[in-house]
Design an enzyme around this catalytic site. Structure first.
Site, short mmCIF file in Angstrom:
data_model
loop_
_atom_site.label_atom_id
_atom_site.label_comp_id
_atom_site.label_asym_id
_atom_site.label_seq_id
_atom_site.Cartn_x
_atom_site.Cartn_y
_atom_site.Cartn_z
N ALA A 50 17.31 9.53 -0.95
CA ALA A 50 16.49 8.99 -2.03
C ALA A 50 16.01 10.15 -2.90
O ALA A 50 15.53 11.16 -2.39
CB ALA A 50 15.30 8.23 -1.47
N ALA A 55 9.81 14.81 -1.18
CA ALA A 55 9.79 13.82 -2.27
C ALA A 55 8.88 12.65 -1.95
O ALA A 55 8.46 11.93 -2.85
CB ALA A 55 11.21 13.29 -2.51
N SER A 97 14.79 11.15 2.65
CA SER A 97 14.15 11.52 1.37
C SER A 97 14.71 12.84 0.89
O SER A 97 15.21 13.64 1.70
CB SER A 97 12.64 11.70 1.58
OG SER A 97 12.41 12.91 2.30
N ASP A 98 14.60 13.09 -0.41
CA ASP A 98 14.81 14.45 -0.83
C ASP A 98 13.62 15.26 -0.32
O ASP A 98 12.61 14.70 0.10
CB ASP A 98 14.95 14.53 -2.37
CG ASP A 98 15.75 15.75 -2.78
OD1 ASP A 98 16.36 15.75 -3.86
OD2 ASP A 98 15.79 16.73 -1.98
N TRP A 99 13.77 16.54 -0.37
CA TRP A 99 12.79 17.41 0.33
C TRP A 99 11.44 17.38 -0.38
O TRP A 99 11.35 17.68 -1.55
CB TRP A 99 13.39 18.82 0.43
CG TRP A 99 14.14 19.08 1.71
CD1 TRP A 99 14.01 20.15 2.55
CD2 TRP A 99 15.13 18.24 2.35
NE1 TRP A 99 14.84 20.05 3.63
CE2 TRP A 99 15.53 18.87 3.55
CE3 TRP A 99 15.70 17.00 2.04
CZ2 TRP A 99 16.48 18.33 4.42
CZ3 TRP A 99 16.64 16.45 2.90
CH2 TRP A 99 17.03 17.11 4.08
#
Ligand code: GLC
Length: 741
Positions: free
Chosen positions: A196, A233, A229-231
């Site tokens: 995401a 995020a 998730s993106d880091w």
């Protein structure tokens, strides 16, 4: 088989044994004790769950010294899914060789704006080309035993304010342009995970977007992997838990992450727990944070204490957590992690270097050539010019960076390729461009500058355009290697940095012959295009840069690349050319160009590009004969084209089939890529290529009916060497309107 023997039963029985805290520990990351993984999920030895290691990236394995493959846009420029599979298998093998389980790649986002700082990590402006390459890459990475991750879901099309901007997109545009590559990744390639993105879509963060994560991705498409998730995020535990996020990464604040952004962060991370580390780290980083920095960079995971409180407070049912964990564990089971059946892989296989070179060669696009290329073997002298010509262009800045097993620069590649009879001189001409590897900027594109020891690097002598012009004027041919310096977390200018345009113009003024080699992340402005004799786009070629550049310049290989993005004559010719569209106003980017992205816009607005989508020259010539289209009552169609290499050199041709509805009921692009095939033909050889157009490539997304729809009527199939070099057209007739499932 007992209940616990089936994969689902086995996973369910594991989850039943877990305490709430153990469940919480399986939905957010933690620091990797080996300090290798980009993201890490610790093992649970008590019930027998192994650890999970996730690693970047699309151009090679970040954790260790590994093969630096070419940029994703270079792979796309080869228009060859078989080649993509070769590279994907090698990449997956290196992931396993580094003892990692998940590759955080491929990047499947559409190159909506040429300024996108991560254009080099993506494939194309076209959803069909992007989808085919994403499927080929995912299937091959996973065939090597590594899980793949389709990222960044979705509409992460710019780096400017990436953590705050909302992509304001209508449903039809979302469906026809931005979702297809992710849909294909799920429905065709069975991708193990989807990442995401940071941004919002129509006002809701991707990590909390229930319609995108649950209704479309999981329910409509049947995605059974896990959403990571993106880091840093994820910002809202309850919204993300309900929205459909399964795993929050990296799960630790940046100053405790294993790849600390700087020694200052490391020092803060080492302070006693009572110290206000997050505040200190934020204060230390604040002045250098990009304008859309990760929202909770300095805090722990919201899927830790905030989620546990939400569960204990009844805001999130514990069963929702069980479903998240089941998704992750089922992929771990699918890839043999519970039975120790993962392939061992290898990182230093010399065959991978050969694949990296072949992909970069095939992705090299000969944009312009007045006949100066290929270079003569018996040249007396070559002047190699350019700020970084003595450095291999491995890649761009950010999380995709790779520490290569080897590297050869364009200068050394040309020196190695020429014999003692050829003098090769080198002049920088302009200031050297800082490379991502020059600094320890870290993955987020910023570093808190270490104190005083930032001594200015640089040459003893000032580079000079005059010196470069003199070298060019006294050589048989001048090769100017220009580059940009794209990086994650910031967008790029379309103008070459450090006065390289002035360098090229000065060289072209005096040189007998001028060849420009472009190491760029995507389209750039070329004000000197009319003044030079040849232009070669090599994108970011990876560690084999010098071998690729020399082999193409000397004709050892045919430059077979075709543009996966449009190069415009003017910046305002691109479709998203207003501030409201890009970068947006008040953190909202209006995707008002709708489906008219890339060449769709140039065709619809009848704008002549500098170099069109699908363009690329060859050192030989091809002729198309016997074009035929079979379609019955449609909408599927099969195109047959006989292609002959009528030149005197072996080469590659990419046959492209575009489709346009003659009298559409909704506004549609004049033509859209529907199929392609690249073929290698020896001099004089001919072959018949079959291009299959499926009904989905004929359909448009009917927003009212919420369905992919094919109208009855006539459609034009355009066969070409590029979107603007159409060799033949045929008409197919669809007898009855159709809803495509
Ligand atoms: C980065 C990137 C993503 C990468 C992740 C881990 O910010 O957006 O592509 O995989 O974080 O480095």
């Amino acid at each position: 088989m007992t209940e616990t023997d089936s994969p689902d039963g086995r996973i369910a029985s594991l989850i039943e044994k877990l305490t709430l805290q153990e469940k919480i520990d399986l939905v957010h990351g933690d620091r990797d004790p080996a300090e290798l993984a980009t993201g890490y999920l610790p093992a649970n030895d008590r019930v027998g769950i192994p650890s999970l290691s996730l690693v970047d990236g699309p151009m090679g394995v970040r954790a260790v010294t590994a093969t630096a493959f070419p940029a994703s846009i270079a792979l796309a420029a080869a228009w060859d899914t078989d080649l993509a599979r070769e590279q994907g298998e090698a990449l997956g093998t290196e992931v396993r060789g580094a003892d990692q389980d998940v590759l955080l790649a491929p990047g499947c986002n559409i190159i909506r704006v040429p300024e996108c700082g991560r254009a080099f990590e993506y494939y194309s402006e076209d959803p069909h080309l992007s989808s085919r390459l994403a499927v080929a890459t995912i299937e091959s990475v996973q065939s090597a035993g590594a899980m793949a991750t389709a990222k960044h879901y979705v509409a992460n099309n710019q780096e400017r304010q990436r953590h705050a901007v909302s992509a304001e997109i209508d449903e039809r545009t979302l469906r026809e342009i931005y979702l297809p590559a992710f849909e294909a990744a799920v429905k065709e390639a069975d991708v193990a995970s989807v990442m995401a993105s940071y941004n919002r879509i129509n006002g809701t963060y991707a990590t909390e977007h229930e319609r995108l994560l649950t209704d479309i991705l999981k329910d409509e498409w049947g995605f059974d992997g896990f959403v990571v998730s993106d880091w840093w995020a994820t910002t809202d535990a309850v919204a993300a838990a309900h929205g459909g996020l399964d795993l929050d990464m990296p799960g630790v604040p940046v100053h405790e992450w294993q790849e600390s952004e700087s020694r200052i962060h490391e020092a803060i991370g080492a302070l006693p727990d009572a110290a206000p580390k997050g505040t200190l780290a934020e204060l230390a980083a604040k002045p250098w944070l990009p304008d859309g920095a990760n929202p909770n960079l300095f805090e722990g995971s919201v899927f830790e204490d905030p989620l546990r409180e939400a569960i204990e407070g009844g805001k999130v049912p514990e069963t929702a957590i069980d479903e998240k964990i089941a998704r992750t564990l089922s992929q771990m089971d699918r890839f043999g992690m519970f039975d120790d059946e993962q392939p061992a892989g290898s990182v230093n296989d010399p065959a991978h270097e050969t694949i990296a070179r072949r992909v970069a060669q095939r992705g090299t696009v000969l944009l312009q050539n007045d006949g100066v290329l290929p270079l003569d073997e018996d040249l007396d002298s070559i002047a190699v010019l350019g700020p970084n010509a003595e450095t291999a262009k491995i890649g761009g800045g950010g999380s995709s960076e790779v520490d290569p097993t080897a590297a050869i620069s364009p200068l050394d590649g040309i020196r190695e390729r020429t014999d003692s009879g050829t003098t090769v001189t080198f002049e920088r001409g302009v200031e050297r461009i800082e490379e991502p590897h020059d600094e320890d900027d870290g993955a987020l594109g910023f570093s808190v500058p270490d104190a005083i020891d930032d001594a200015l690097s640089g040459d003893d002598e000032e580079p000079s355009i005059d010196a470069a012009a003199r070298a060019a004027g006294s050589a048989d041919v001048a090769v100017v290697v220009v580059q940009d310096n794209a990086s994650e977390s910031e967008d790029r200018s379309l103008w070459l940095p450090n006065e390289q345009d002035r360098l090229v113009a000065a060289v072209a003024d005096v040189a007998e012959k001028t060849v420009v080699v472009c190491n760029t992340a995507g389209p750039v402005r070329m004000p000197w295009a009319g003044a030079v004799d040849a232009i070669v786009e090599t994108w970011y070629p990876g560690q084999e840069d010098g071998h690729v550049t020399a082999s193409v310049l000397f004709g050892d290989v045919d430059p077979s690349g075709r543009l996966p993005v449009t190069f415009a004559r003017r910046t305002d010719h691109y479709p998203a050319s207003t501030e409201a569209q890009y970068p947006g106003i008040d953190f909202e980017a209006e995707y008002s160009e709708g489906v008219f992205v890339g060449y769709r816009h140039f065709d619809n607005a009848d704008i002549e590009p500098l170099f069109p989508f699908g363009h690329g020259l060859s050192y030989t010539d091809f002729e198309y004969t016997d074009v035929s289209v079979e379609s019955g009552d449609g909408p599927e169609a099969s195109v047959q084209v006989t292609v002959e290499n009528v030149g005197d050199r072996d080469g590659y041709e990419v046959v492209q089939a575009y489709l346009g509805q003659d009298d559409p009921s909704v506004e549609r692009p004049p033509k859209e890529l529907a199929a392609f095939e690249s073929v290698e033909l020896a001099a004089g050889e001919e072959t018949t290529v079959t291009l299959d157009i499926d009904q989905r490539d004929v359909a448009y997304y009917d927003e009212d009916g919420a369905a992919w729809t094919v109208d009855d009527g006539e459609y034009t199939v355009s066969i070409g060497r590029s979107s603007r070099n159409i060799v033949a057209t045929e008409t197919i007739t669809v007898a009855d309107s159709t809803i495509v499932e």
